[in-house]
Enzyme design. Structure first.
Site, PDB file in Angstrom:
ATOM      1  NE  ARG A  41      -1.384   3.607   6.318  1.00 53.29           N
ATOM      2  CZ  ARG A  41      -2.074   3.389   5.196  1.00 53.29           C
ATOM      3  NH1 ARG A  41      -3.380   3.228   5.247  1.00 53.29           N
ATOM      4  NH2 ARG A  41      -1.471   3.304   4.036  1.00 53.29           N
TER       5      ARG A  41
ATOM      6  CD  GLU B  48       3.116  -1.191  -9.705  1.00 53.41           C
ATOM      7  OE1 GLU B  48       2.742  -1.064  -8.523  1.00 53.41           O
ATOM      8  OE2 GLU B  48       3.314  -2.288 -10.263  1.00 53.41           O
TER       9      GLU B  48
END
Ligand code: AMP
Length: 174
Positions: free
Chosen positions: A61, A98
């Protein structure tokens, strides 16, 4: 155009890509011609006059407003990509996510000591991706590095942990 109008045009998608994540979809911002123009003008006003020679966008993006801004600034555009996508010699940086680890790459000859770099991505969440991008770009020893996002998610405090000499700015703070 007001910043409120930009915010209204972000589509917030609950539970995407996994349950519990509020996904800020910027495709609805880019779809609106006036919002797209406003983003381009705002970014240009933020970064004109800083001597930026290269806008570096993060896959994927960061590949949308990055080249638009580079054109406005009279700068070049450089992609940072996921492993195995860039065809010539690359350098890379790995970083913890994560769950597990991720790696990003840039062409080894993309930047040099005369470059003033603006690193750009759509959204700052934890900041892990952008901090790794900063480390990656710094390996090529540019003169100066600026960091920009369209959207910063304040409560995640992703701005913490960037080195002092790196200026981190966002169009919208949510
Ligand atoms: P981070 O490394 O945690 O700052 O994550 C930043 C990257 O993940 C950016 O490339 C974003 O496009 C994407 N991202 C993370 N969280 C979100 C979210 N809530 N909505 C949209 N994109 C996100």
């Amino acid at each position: 155009m007001s910043k409120e109008r930009l915010v209204e045009n972000i589509r917030v998608v609950p539970d995407f890509p996994i349950p519990g994540i509020q996904f800020y979809d910027v495709t609805t911002l880019f779809k609106d011609a006036q919002c797209l123009r406003e983003l381009s003008d705002t970014l240009y006003e933020m970064y004109k006059g800083r001597g930026i020679t290269k806008v570096v966008g993060i896959e994927s993006r960061g590949f949308i407003m990055g080249p638009i801004l580079a054109t406005r600034l009279g700068a070049g555009f450089i992609p940072i990509r996921k492993p195995g996508k860039l065809p010539a010699e690359t350098i890379e940086q790995s970083y913890a996510k994560e769950y597990g680890e991720d790696t990003i790459q840039i062409h080894k000859d993309a930047l040099g000591p005369d470059d003033v770099v603006l690193l750009h991505d759509d959204l700052l969440a934890t900041g892990g991706t952008m901090k790794a991008a900063c480390e990656l770009v710094k390996k090529l020893r540019p003169k100066k590095v600026y960091v920009n996002f369209l959207i910063e998610l304040k409560e995640l405090n992703g701005k913490a942990g960037f080195e002092n000499e790196v200026e981190v700015e966002s169009v919208l703070s949510l």
